[in-house]
Design a protein around this motif. Structure first.
Motif, mmCIF file in Angstrom:
data_model
loop_
_atom_site.group_PDB
_atom_site.id
_atom_site.type_symbol
_atom_site.label_atom_id
_atom_site.label_comp_id
_atom_site.label_asym_id
_atom_site.label_seq_id
_atom_site.Cartn_x
_atom_site.Cartn_y
_atom_site.Cartn_z
ATOM 1 N N GLN A 119 0.841 -1.204 0.000
ATOM 2 C CA GLN A 119 0.000 0.000 0.000
ATOM 3 C C GLN A 119 0.866 1.241 0.000
ATOM 4 O O GLN A 119 0.642 2.171 -0.769
ATOM 5 C CB GLN A 119 -0.923 0.031 1.218
ATOM 6 C CG GLN A 119 -2.241 -0.659 0.987
ATOM 7 C CD GLN A 119 -2.203 -2.103 1.392
ATOM 8 O OE1 GLN A 119 -1.122 -2.706 1.484
ATOM 9 N NE2 GLN A 119 -3.360 -2.684 1.625
ATOM 10 N N ASP A 169 3.944 1.349 -0.829
ATOM 11 C CA ASP A 169 4.618 1.262 -2.118
ATOM 12 C C ASP A 169 3.805 1.947 -3.202
ATOM 13 O O ASP A 169 4.316 2.726 -3.995
ATOM 14 C CB ASP A 169 4.729 -0.220 -2.474
ATOM 15 C CG ASP A 169 6.096 -0.577 -2.974
ATOM 16 O OD1 ASP A 169 7.056 -0.092 -2.344
ATOM 17 O OD2 ASP A 169 6.190 -1.309 -3.956
ATOM 18 N N PHE A 170 2.517 1.627 -3.180
ATOM 19 C CA PHE A 170 1.616 2.114 -4.222
ATOM 20 C C PHE A 170 1.533 3.641 -4.192
ATOM 21 O O PHE A 170 1.704 4.302 -5.216
ATOM 22 C CB PHE A 170 0.228 1.507 -4.008
ATOM 23 C CG PHE A 170 -0.802 2.017 -4.956
ATOM 24 C CD1 PHE A 170 -0.725 1.722 -6.304
ATOM 25 C CD2 PHE A 170 -1.853 2.793 -4.511
ATOM 26 C CE1 PHE A 170 -1.671 2.192 -7.190
ATOM 27 C CE2 PHE A 170 -2.811 3.270 -5.387
ATOM 28 C CZ PHE A 170 -2.711 2.965 -6.726
ATOM 29 N N LEU A 199 4.783 5.124 -5.271
ATOM 30 C CA LEU A 199 5.024 4.930 -6.700
ATOM 31 C C LEU A 199 4.150 5.838 -7.540
ATOM 32 O O LEU A 199 4.621 6.460 -8.491
ATOM 33 C CB LEU A 199 4.753 3.475 -7.080
ATOM 34 C CG LEU A 199 5.868 2.488 -6.766
ATOM 35 C CD1 LEU A 199 5.401 1.078 -6.998
ATOM 36 C CD2 LEU A 199 7.080 2.781 -7.632
ATOM 37 N N PHE A 258 5.583 8.614 -9.647
ATOM 38 C CA PHE A 258 5.436 8.447 -11.087
ATOM 39 C C PHE A 258 4.902 9.718 -11.729
ATOM 40 O O PHE A 258 5.436 10.190 -12.734
ATOM 41 C CB PHE A 258 4.497 7.276 -11.387
ATOM 42 C CG PHE A 258 4.110 7.161 -12.827
ATOM 43 C CD1 PHE A 258 5.037 6.762 -13.766
ATOM 44 C CD2 PHE A 258 2.835 7.479 -13.236
ATOM 45 C CE1 PHE A 258 4.691 6.661 -15.102
ATOM 46 C CE2 PHE A 258 2.481 7.395 -14.561
ATOM 47 C CZ PHE A 258 3.411 6.982 -15.492
ATOM 48 N N TYR A 311 -8.097 -3.854 -6.903
ATOM 49 C CA TYR A 311 -7.624 -3.711 -5.527
ATOM 50 C C TYR A 311 -8.547 -4.431 -4.570
ATOM 51 O O TYR A 311 -8.118 -5.259 -3.766
ATOM 52 C CB TYR A 311 -7.538 -2.230 -5.171
ATOM 53 C CG TYR A 311 -7.157 -1.963 -3.744
ATOM 54 C CD1 TYR A 311 -5.855 -2.173 -3.316
ATOM 55 C CD2 TYR A 311 -8.094 -1.527 -2.821
ATOM 56 C CE1 TYR A 311 -5.489 -1.946 -2.015
ATOM 57 C CE2 TYR A 311 -7.744 -1.295 -1.516
ATOM 58 C CZ TYR A 311 -6.448 -1.506 -1.111
ATOM 59 O OH TYR A 311 -6.093 -1.285 0.186
ATOM 60 N N PHE A 319 -4.619 -4.385 -10.312
ATOM 61 C CA PHE A 319 -3.963 -3.458 -9.394
ATOM 62 C C PHE A 319 -2.498 -3.843 -9.170
ATOM 63 O O PHE A 319 -1.598 -3.010 -9.279
ATOM 64 C CB PHE A 319 -4.719 -3.475 -8.069
ATOM 65 C CG PHE A 319 -4.163 -2.549 -7.033
ATOM 66 C CD1 PHE A 319 -4.386 -1.193 -7.120
ATOM 67 C CD2 PHE A 319 -3.419 -3.047 -5.977
ATOM 68 C CE1 PHE A 319 -3.876 -0.343 -6.157
ATOM 69 C CE2 PHE A 319 -2.908 -2.198 -5.014
ATOM 70 C CZ PHE A 319 -3.142 -0.841 -5.108
ATOM 71 N N ILE A 324 0.950 -1.751 -10.143
ATOM 72 C CA ILE A 324 2.084 -1.413 -9.274
ATOM 73 C C ILE A 324 3.367 -1.977 -9.856
ATOM 74 O O ILE A 324 4.408 -1.323 -9.859
ATOM 75 C CB ILE A 324 1.929 -1.995 -7.861
ATOM 76 C CG1 ILE A 324 0.580 -1.674 -7.275
ATOM 77 C CG2 ILE A 324 3.008 -1.471 -6.946
ATOM 78 C CD1 ILE A 324 0.466 -2.161 -5.851
ATOM 79 N N LEU A 333 4.759 0.080 -12.612
ATOM 80 C CA LEU A 333 5.439 1.269 -12.076
ATOM 81 C C LEU A 333 6.766 0.877 -11.452
ATOM 82 O O LEU A 333 7.781 1.544 -11.637
ATOM 83 C CB LEU A 333 4.567 1.946 -11.019
ATOM 84 C CG LEU A 333 3.323 2.682 -11.507
ATOM 85 C CD1 LEU A 333 2.642 3.359 -10.339
ATOM 86 C CD2 LEU A 333 3.690 3.720 -12.547
ATOM 87 N N ARG A 334 6.744 -0.234 -10.691
ATOM 88 C CA ARG A 334 7.924 -0.701 -9.989
ATOM 89 C C ARG A 334 9.076 -0.983 -10.963
ATOM 90 O O ARG A 334 10.228 -0.727 -10.679
ATOM 91 C CB ARG A 334 7.567 -1.988 -9.267
ATOM 92 C CG ARG A 334 7.957 -2.168 -7.823
ATOM 93 C CD ARG A 334 9.160 -1.515 -7.337
ATOM 94 N NE ARG A 334 9.031 -1.260 -5.903
ATOM 95 C CZ ARG A 334 9.721 -0.326 -5.273
ATOM 96 N NH1 ARG A 334 10.548 0.439 -5.925
ATOM 97 N NH2 ARG A 334 9.576 -0.141 -3.996
ATOM 98 N N LEU A 343 9.891 0.476 -13.470
ATOM 99 C CA LEU A 343 10.592 1.674 -13.923
ATOM 100 C C LEU A 343 11.740 2.004 -12.991
ATOM 101 O O LEU A 343 12.781 2.478 -13.425
ATOM 102 C CB LEU A 343 9.633 2.869 -13.985
ATOM 103 C CG LEU A 343 8.533 2.811 -15.042
ATOM 104 C CD1 LEU A 343 7.621 3.999 -14.875
ATOM 105 C CD2 LEU A 343 9.124 2.812 -16.427
ATOM 106 N N VAL A 344 11.526 1.768 -11.696
ATOM 107 C CA VAL A 344 12.547 2.155 -10.726
ATOM 108 C C VAL A 344 13.321 0.972 -10.173
ATOM 109 O O VAL A 344 14.366 1.156 -9.545
ATOM 110 C CB VAL A 344 11.931 2.957 -9.555
ATOM 111 C CG1 VAL A 344 11.576 4.345 -10.010
ATOM 112 C CG2 VAL A 344 10.720 2.269 -8.991
ATOM 113 N N ASN A 371 6.865 -6.182 -4.234
ATOM 114 C CA ASN A 371 6.048 -6.696 -3.140
ATOM 115 C C ASN A 371 4.787 -7.386 -3.610
ATOM 116 O O ASN A 371 4.379 -8.402 -3.089
ATOM 117 C CB ASN A 371 5.631 -5.539 -2.232
ATOM 118 C CG ASN A 371 6.693 -5.234 -1.215
ATOM 119 O OD1 ASN A 371 7.404 -6.140 -0.805
ATOM 120 N ND2 ASN A 371 6.823 -3.990 -0.831
#
Lengths: 279, 105, 159
Positions: free
Chosen positions: A20, A22-23, A26, A30, C24, C79, C83, C86-87, C89-90, C95
């Protein structure tokens, strides 16, 4: 025998609620990163335009070169454009080529290589020379500031960049949408820049700026309810534009009163005979 | 046919080792399952259709391996290993192999 | 026309948000239910024991053996995939996928244990895992799912 299975505790191989935080991080990161990236990309791409010589633009737009014999009306438009270019101090190697397009749409636009297109609909709705001159000067200003080139570079460069960074994902679409909004925002800035230049050229050429907002007055009256919301539009809101023109005139001390001349009559026969200019 | 992924069979002796036997099958899933799966992909959770399909395919691979073993006169396959690979988009290979042996008595 | 244009522009965004929220909520619900089920099953008294040991214990009355296996194909919800995108990218820990794989492994093992139990076995030896990514028909559809297979040899006591 000593063989048994003991249950290891939960939450060692995975964090049950770790994502959560993290989200949020991010998503916020972003969007901040994306905004920065778009901003930098737009700036850099717009800036790179200055290293592209005007002759390249002309070479690119050679297919637009006029093939038809200019008629009376086109000669008038070209003459007016040349006068305005001189008055506005168009950057040296640049030249303006005016084209006439047979379309009912009330519009005019500038393209790569100094080609300016005046649509028939505009000539029908704008009754005065000053009104037409402002639109023409506005398009010349786009050429002067190299806006068509900047827009093209931004459009192409941005597409390539996003493709490289994000590939073909949902996020690329999101980034693309953000880019479009940013592009529109820049476009509105460019329009304002062009408006200011055009007003100065008009003052220089006629000694006043009366009648310059003729097109906007018409737009405000006729097309007010068709306008998209400003953040989705490539042009600033019409009413705001009229007021801005007035503000600039006041600040710069331009004369708001002057002699407004109607558009000259040209032979209607030629307008019917004129073949549609190629695109 | 005795199948085991141990190297020995408790309480029994291996008389002869007959070498490697293998069974494999390549299966593609049909479009309908993919459509159902793409819905599931929004919500998450188990893709039962895929689970069943892969299980059936794996049983077939085992059957083929057992067939090979029987053909060479073995009565057991030991030290069995499985391997799954996604061959192309939408198709998977199920592979199983082991050591064919003849057990005493 | 103005409002239509706004809608046209916002629609993909709204759809993405709707999918995110659905993913989610359902993903969380399913995950919680799944873990409850897994833990209950794993700690059930009399559950078959598993050992990734190469050799079974030597015993006086040698047991029967049988190959047992269990497998599961599990998919990522929208969901988690978002994430993850997005993850990626970095970089760093994904998780959202960790719990997914954990669930799949444990579920596959439970199914194997159930098969062994049905045969009357008390232990499974030489347990091995096999994990494979099952891709969708096309790269665009982005069907992200994982198959986990657990297998081993069940020892069925004779006494």
């Amino acid at each position: 025998m000593g063989y048994q299975n003991r249950q290891p505790p939960e939450g060692i191989n995975y964090v049950s609620n770790g994502w959560q935080k993290d989200f949020v991080l991010l998503v916020v990161g972003f969007f901040a990163g994306l905004a920065l990236l778009i901003w930098l990309a737009m700036l850099a791409l717009g800036w790179s335009a200055r290293w592209i010589p005007f002759s390249w633009e002309q070479a690119l737009s050679r297919p637009l070169q006029q093939t038809v014999e200019p008629d009376q009306r086109l000669r008038y438009l070209q003459g007016l454009a040349d006068d305005l270019a001189r008055a506005g101090n168009l950057k040296k190697p640049m030249t303006i080529t005016v084209h006439h397009q047979d379309s009912d749409v009330v519009n005019a636009y500038a393209s790569l290589g100094g080609h300016v297109f005046i649509l028939e609909g505009l000539l029908d709705e704008v009754k005065t020379e000053q009104g037409l001159a402002f639109v023409l000067a506005h398009e010349i200003a786009h050429v002067h500031h190299r806006h068509p080139l900047k827009a093209t570079i931004r459009q192409l460069g941005f597409g390539v960049m996003m493709g490289l960074v994000f590939g073909n994902t949902d996020i690329a679409q999101l980034a693309g949408a953000g880019g479009q909004i940013a592009m529109l925002n820049y476009s509105r800035d460019l329009e304002r820049e062009a408006d200011a230049w055009a007003l100065a050229a008009l003052q220089k050429h006629y000694g006043h700026v009366d009648g310059a907002d003729a097109l906007f007055q018409w737009l405000a009256e006729e097309k007010a309810d068709e306008a998209p919301p400003q953040w989705l539009s490539s042009h600033p809101d019409v009413q705001a534009r009229i007021e801005r023109l007035r503000d600039i005139s006041r600040e710069q001390g331009y004369s708001l009163q002057g002699k407004v001349t109607p558009l000259p009559e040209w032979e209607t026969a030629s307008s019917e005979a004129a073949p549609p200019t190629d695109r | 046919m005795l199948l085991s992924n141990l190297e020995i069979v408790p309480g029994r002796r291996v008389k002869d080792h007959l070498g490697l036997v293998q069974g494999s099958t390549v299966r593609a899933k049909h479009v309908g399952r993919d459509i159902a799966a793409s819905f599931k992909n929004v919500f998450g959770g188990e893709l039962r259709g895929y689970t069943e399909l892969l299980n059936d395919s794996r049983q077939e691979a085992i059957k083929r391996m057992a067939e090979q073993a029987e053909a060479i006169g073995a009565n057991a396959v030991l030290n069995i290993r499985f391997s799954t690979s996604s061959l192309t988009q939408g198709a998977a290979e199920l592979f199983v192999y082991g050591s064919a042996v003849i057990l005493e008595d | 026309m103005g409002s239509l244009l706004t809608l046209q522009f916002l629609f993909p965004l709204l759809l993405a948000i709707l999918l995110l929220v659905t993913g989610y909520i359902s993903g969380r619900y399913l995950e919680r239910k799944h873990y409850e089920h897994i833990i209950a099953e794993e700690t059930r008294p009399g559950q078959v024991m598993v050992f990734p040991l190469r050799l079974p214990p030597p015993s006086l009355s040698p047991p029967e053996t049988a190959l047992v296996m269990g497998s599961v194909v599990i998919s990522v919800d929208y969901f988690k995939r978002f994430i993850a995108t997005l993850r990626m990218l970095v970089g760093g820990r994904l998780n959202s996928y960790e719990s997914l794989l954990d669930r799949a492994r444990r579920e596959a093992l439970l199914r194997m244990r159930a098969e062994a139990e049905a045969m009357g076995a008390k232990e499974v030896f030489n347990v091995k895992y096999e994990t494979a990514v099952i891709s969708g028909r096309s790269a665009q559809s982005q069907v992200g799912s994982v198959e986990v297979l657990a297998y081993g040899t069940a020892l069925i006591g004779k006494d």
